[in-house]
Scaffold this active site. Structure first.
Site, PDB file in Angstrom:
ATOM      1  CB  CYS A  92      12.349   5.590  -7.597  1.00  0.00           C
ATOM      2  SG  CYS A  92      10.645   5.450  -7.150  1.00  0.00           S
ATOM      3  CD  GLU A 124      10.953  10.113  -6.991  1.00  0.00           C
ATOM      4  OE1 GLU A 124      11.119   9.097  -7.708  1.00  0.00           O
ATOM      5  OE2 GLU A 124      10.873  10.079  -5.748  1.00  0.00           O
ATOM      6  CE  LYS A 174      -4.249   7.229  -3.150  1.00  0.00           C
ATOM      7  NZ  LYS A 174      -3.776   6.050  -2.385  1.00  0.00           N
ATOM      8  N   PRO A 175      -2.146   8.720   0.902  1.00  0.00           N
ATOM      9  CG  PRO A 175      -2.218   7.776   3.048  1.00  0.00           C
ATOM     10  CD  PRO A 175      -2.878   8.814   2.169  1.00  0.00           C
ATOM     11  CD  GLU A 232      11.816   1.576 -11.362  1.00  0.00           C
ATOM     12  OE1 GLU A 232      12.482   2.139 -10.494  1.00  0.00           O
ATOM     13  OE2 GLU A 232      10.607   1.802 -11.547  1.00  0.00           O
TER      14      GLU A 232
HETATM   15  C1  SIN Z   1      12.030   6.661  -4.011  1.00  0.00           C
HETATM   16  O1  SIN Z   1      12.298   5.487  -4.117  1.00  0.00           O
HETATM   17  O2  SIN Z   1      11.113   7.146  -4.654  1.00  0.00           O
HETATM   18  C2  SIN Z   1      12.749   7.590  -3.091  1.00  0.00           C
HETATM   19  C3  SIN Z   1      14.044   7.117  -2.645  1.00  0.00           C
HETATM   20  C4  SIN Z   1      14.848   8.135  -1.868  1.00  0.00           C
HETATM   21  O3  SIN Z   1      14.369   9.177  -1.423  1.00  0.00           O
HETATM   22  O4  SIN Z   1      16.026   7.868  -1.714  1.00  0.00           O
END
Ligand code: SIN
Length: 490
Positions: A293, A259, A181-182, A392
């Site tokens: 991230c 992640e 699921k995108p 963040e």
């Molecule tokens: C992400 O922001 O989750 C991935 C970033 C990346 O692969 O560099």
């Protein structure tokens, strides 16, 4: 508005069991331009019924797919990789249009995502077990690696191609089948990518894609979490959602790769090469408009080099070109939506109210092009009391914290529940090893701001999650270990 040289890449239905289908209830989800929030396409808005059909297809396809020789799976992945690169320009346009990533960066994302497909095509043929020295005569001890089964992949909007590629490619390489699921903001890239996988010859049911709105997403995901045939969940996104997935997966003890959020520190020591540090921060902080991230969220600069660093940084940041993502000159596009740009504005206002000073940026811009543009910003005099030091920002804002002492900066850098990435610049080899070991993160950039690569293990510690993507470790996450003990051989 979105013109492609290969218009069939623009899909609007789910892919289930090799068929392109509308959602069972016929509902539609508008796909909007992030700059203006205006709809330019629509896709299926699926529910739990569609999710179950996708899981049925993936479960039915698993026995044959997992028994295909690794070399055949690898060849299909290589064909998929070639098709992705053949359609690089169209894919980049889809990414730019639905996500707001500047076109140049979107082309880079296609290359980056494709590199995972190529990497795992190669790794598929290197899956190896062990033969262990026997402890008892007449017995053989063997260790096999087997695919875990059906994998549910839930992917974010910030890298609509690379994140789904780096989940589906290792799953297929290992012999797993996938339901995915995108993100609701960026479904078109995932659909285009799965169409190319179908053209490459990936069999029906091996990849199933279900799109859904924010309202219907819990129904889709919960259907997979409750399904004991789904043996693994792989997710990139926020820590609260990751914790929810971990809790709900517990009932069927699924394998998990999470992640999650970052809050990366970026430290510039007094012995750093300042020009290299500015280059590194530009690359890591302002990539994808800061919506990454692994983006530095807190920039710590030693007192002795603080003013020189800020001056060089502010010049570079002030010169960044903000504009519509599909314009070639754009370096910072629109933020993904109103919630995102409101959060950035709130963080900057809070920081200023608590004593930070804006050196450049600090405001919304280009309102004639849409309400979601924010000027790349440098703030000085940031402190731990500010919201942006704990949460963040996910936007183009670099807050600078001044420090005087190595022990103090390591303590502050680690003073967060998160542990995804950290960066530091220093030319002292002893300090490099000391600091690299002291930082509580899964990844560390040392005199380097661009750390992600298909050959490297990507992932975090603490509340940034667990599991690794990319590298040989990324394949392991889609397999379990089976031990065979054969007797009567003596
Ligand atoms: C992400 O922001 O989750 C991935 C970033 C990346 O692969 O560099």
């Amino acid at each position: 508005m979105l013109k492609l040289s290969e218009p069939t890449l623009l899909r609007s239905q789910n892919l289930i069991d090799g068929q392109w289908r509308d959602a069972g209830l016929g509902a539609r989800l508008a796909v909007t331009d992030p700059a203006t929030a205006e709809a330019f396409a629509n896709v299926a808005d699926s529910d739990a019924g569609d999710a179950r059909l996708a899981a049925d297809a993936a479960a039915a396809a698993f026995p044959a797919w997992s028994r295909r020789p690794a070399r055949e799976r690898a060849q299909l992945l290589k064909r998929w990789h070639a098709l992705i690169l053949d359609h690089q320009e169209d894919l980049a346009r889809i990414i730019s249009t639905e996500q707001g990533k500047p076109l140049k960066e979107a082309r880079g994302e296609v290359q980056y995502g494709a590199s995972y497909v190529e990497w795992f095509a190669e790794e598929a043929t290197r899956i190896c077990g062990d033969i262990v020295a026997e402890a008892v005569p007449g017995r053989k001890l063997l260790v096999l690696k087997e695919p875990v089964g059906v994998v549910a992949a839930i992917t974010p909007w910030n890298f609509p191609l690379a994140m789904i590629a780096r989940k589906i490619a290792p799953a297929l390489a290992a012999g797993c089948t996938v339901v995915a699921k995108p993100a609701e903001d960026t479904p078109l890239t995932a659909l285009a990518l799965s169409w190319l996988a179908q053209l490459a010859g990936v069999p029906a049911g091996v990849i199933n894609i279900v799109t859904a709105s924010r309202e219907h997403t819990p129904g889709v995901v919960d259907a997979w979490l409750a399904d004991s045939r789904v043996r693994k969940v792989t997710f990139t996104g926020s820590t609260p959602v990751g914790k929810h997935l971990a809790r709900e997966s517990a009932a069927t003890l699924k394998k998990l790769s999470l992640e999650l959020g970052g809050n990366a520190p970026f430290i510039v020591f007094d012995d750093a090469d300042l020009d290299a540090a500015v280059d590194g921060l530009m690359a890591s902080k302002f990539r994808n408009g800061g919506q990454t991230c692994v983006c530095p969220n807190r920039v710590y600069v030693h007192d002795a080099v603080h003013d020189a660093f800020v001056e060089r940084l502010a010049q570079r940041v002030g010169a960044l070109h903000v504009g519509p993502a599909t314009e070639d000159a754009a370096q910072i596009g629109p933020m993904i939506n109103a919630r995102a740009v409101d959060k950035i504005a709130r963080h900057v206002e809070d920081a200023v109210a608590r004593g930070a000073r804006v050196v450049t940026g600090g405001k919304r811009v280009r309102s004639a092009d849409g309400p979601h543009y924010y000027a790349p910003t440098v703030l000085v005099d940031a402190t731990p009391a500010m919201e942006l030091s704990c949460e963040e920002t996910f936007g183009p804002v670099a807050p600078i914290f001044r420090f005087r002492d190595e022990a103090e900066v390591i303590r502050d850098a680690n003073d967060t529940p998160f542990g995804l990435a950290a960066y530091f610049y220093s030319s002292d080899i002893r300090r490099i090893w000391r600091v690299a070991q002291a930082l509580e993160t899964g990844m560390v950039g040392i005199n380097e701001g661009a750390i992600a690569a298909e050959a490297a293990p990507f992932g975090g510690v603490k509340e940034s999650g667990y599991g690794r993507e990319g590298s040989r470790h990324g394949l392991d996450d889609y397999m379990h270990t089976k031990y065979l003990c054969q007797g009567l051989l003596g």
